[in-house]
Motif scaffolding. Sequence first.
Motif, PDB file in Angstrom:
ATOM      1  N   MET A   1     -16.268  72.254  12.961  1.00  0.00           N
ATOM      2  CA  MET A   1     -16.294  72.912  14.273  1.00  0.00           C
ATOM      3  C   MET A   1     -15.087  72.497  14.891  1.00  0.00           C
ATOM      4  N   HIS A   2     -14.676  71.335  14.544  1.00  0.00           N
ATOM      5  CA  HIS A   2     -13.560  70.498  15.255  1.00  0.00           C
ATOM      6  C   HIS A   2     -13.746  69.863  16.504  1.00  0.00           C
ATOM      7  N   ILE A   3     -14.963  69.866  16.655  1.00  0.00           N
ATOM      8  CA  ILE A   3     -15.559  68.906  17.897  1.00  0.00           C
ATOM      9  C   ILE A   3     -15.085  67.434  17.834  1.00  0.00           C
ATOM     10  N   TYR A   4     -15.144  67.045  16.418  1.00  0.00           N
ATOM     11  CA  TYR A   4     -14.674  65.713  16.186  1.00  0.00           C
ATOM     12  C   TYR A   4     -13.251  65.558  16.311  1.00  0.00           C
ATOM     13  N   TYR A   5     -12.500  66.355  15.955  1.00  0.00           N
ATOM     14  CA  TYR A   5     -10.976  66.314  16.174  1.00  0.00           C
ATOM     15  C   TYR A   5     -10.534  66.487  17.275  1.00  0.00           C
ATOM     16  N   ASN A   6     -11.276  67.072  18.207  1.00  0.00           N
ATOM     17  CA  ASN A   6     -10.953  67.332  19.676  1.00  0.00           C
ATOM     18  C   ASN A   6     -10.685  65.930  20.211  1.00  0.00           C
ATOM     19  N   ALA A   7     -11.585  65.072  19.886  1.00  0.00           N
ATOM     20  CA  ALA A   7     -11.571  63.596  20.445  1.00  0.00           C
ATOM     21  C   ALA A   7     -10.181  62.870  19.857  1.00  0.00           C
ATOM     22  N   PHE A   8      -9.450  63.188  18.865  1.00  0.00           N
ATOM     23  CA  PHE A   8      -8.189  62.767  18.722  1.00  0.00           C
ATOM     24  C   PHE A   8      -7.478  62.869  19.725  1.00  0.00           C
ATOM     25  N   ASN A   9      -7.588  63.890  20.725  1.00  0.00           N
ATOM     26  CA  ASN A   9      -6.765  63.980  21.750  1.00  0.00           C
ATOM     27  C   ASN A   9      -7.410  63.892  23.404  1.00  0.00           C
ATOM     28  N   GLN A  10      -8.484  64.530  23.505  1.00  0.00           N
ATOM     29  CA  GLN A  10      -9.052  64.681  24.854  1.00  0.00           C
ATOM     30  C   GLN A  10     -10.022  63.797  24.914  1.00  0.00           C
ATOM     31  N   ILE A  11      -9.659  62.257  24.877  1.00  0.00           N
ATOM     32  CA  ILE A  11     -10.645  61.264  24.666  1.00  0.00           C
ATOM     33  C   ILE A  11     -11.577  61.229  25.826  1.00  0.00           C
ATOM     34  N   ARG A  12     -11.053  61.152  27.043  1.00  0.00           N
ATOM     35  CA  ARG A  12     -11.914  60.936  27.971  1.00  0.00           C
ATOM     36  C   ARG A  12     -12.976  62.050  28.306  1.00  0.00           C
TER      37      ARG A  12
ATOM     38  N   ILE B   1     -15.725  76.855   7.426  1.00  0.00           N
ATOM     39  CA  ILE B   1     -14.827  76.048   6.478  1.00  0.00           C
ATOM     40  C   ILE B   1     -13.553  76.789   6.601  1.00  0.00           C
ATOM     41  N   LEU B   2     -13.537  78.218   6.536  1.00  0.00           N
ATOM     42  CA  LEU B   2     -12.344  78.864   6.688  1.00  0.00           C
ATOM     43  C   LEU B   2     -11.498  78.532   7.958  1.00  0.00           C
ATOM     44  N   TYR B   3     -12.384  78.579   8.987  1.00  0.00           N
ATOM     45  CA  TYR B   3     -11.849  78.287  10.503  1.00  0.00           C
ATOM     46  C   TYR B   3     -11.200  77.027  10.522  1.00  0.00           C
TER      47      TYR B   3
END
Length: 371
Positions: free
Chosen positions: A133-144, A350-352
């Motif tokens: 769901m890219h929640i993990y990957y959001n943290a690659f940028n929006q750390i705070r 997975i497609l998303y």
Amino acid sequence: MLIYFILLVTIFYCFFLSRITIIKHTSGGGNEIFVSRSKWVLLIWFILLLVLVAFKGMEVGVDYPMYYGFFVQENYRELLEPGISFLYDLAVKYDNFYVFSILVYSLFLLFMFYGIKKNTPNYVISILLFVIMHIYYNAFNQIRQLLAVSIVFCFVHFLTSGKKIDKLKYVFILLLALWFHNSAIFLFILFFMPKKKYSSKLVIPLFLITIVLYFIPGFKNQIGELMIAISGSYGEKYSSGYNFFGVNKEKGLLQLIPVIVQMIFVVVSLYIPKFNRKLNLNEKLYIFSTNAVIINLCLYALAGVEAVDRLQIYFSSFNIYFYAYLIHLLINRKKIFEQFFVFLIIAFWILYYTLRLSINVHGIVPYNFFI
């Protein structure tokens, strides 16, 4: 991009391996299927995901160079929240940016994984959802903000409790989240989350209205002005650039299609027979997360307004609870249609996941270590 698909395949391998070894386990003498509820699963995945995110190169992520710049220039104290500034102080003290990176991402994953352990029935599925769901990957940028998101995610079950002391605990949780990102102030609205699941008779019209409003920029700008008026210090921080509260990135039909698919999933879930009380699940949190996901999808009517997009990041995290409960509920019912529905849910995400990586939404492709 290969490393992200290796990560996905590895999670799936662990999922199927765990089903082979744990599927026969029972809970309370019943036939409830649990998959991989071992603390070792959480520990191993905590370490793997921490290494991947904490030791990435400085150019992996659109915002990540900015966070490195705060460290190099030591200009973070007046710009950032006190909790983040404290972590930077430690990094400056030891003259190593990776001290900050390890600490901030350890906290983020610790809260996310504790929430998964405390509130979900299936650790591997929850971790899979956390990644695809890219929640993990959001943290690659929006750390705070993602650190604040993880704190709210971890302790949101306090709001589903009938005890007044737990409601008070949630207030302190929000104060803690505010130490890391000011946007957490908006999460007081969760106090007003309905205790009963929204009816399909209400949800379907809301979703149709959302789709219409999605294409009306004027409506979005009016909401942005309202947010400036009520958001206090948070609004003052960003009101110098009105685009933060107005439409600053138009989104079209292509971006709406995945939202419509999620709407369909939610509507179908509302017609699934009542919650199986024999299962070891938190029914109140399932209802809460269902309502939160519905609100999140309705917020797409304001898609393109940066302030709303930031608010959605909080609500998006509750997708983990909603889909983890829904999938667990369905795999224990063992009906063909419901098993197929689980397949559709996983296949869509997975497609998303693949689509967002291919267009490099977060600026995390290509991946590299340290450089």
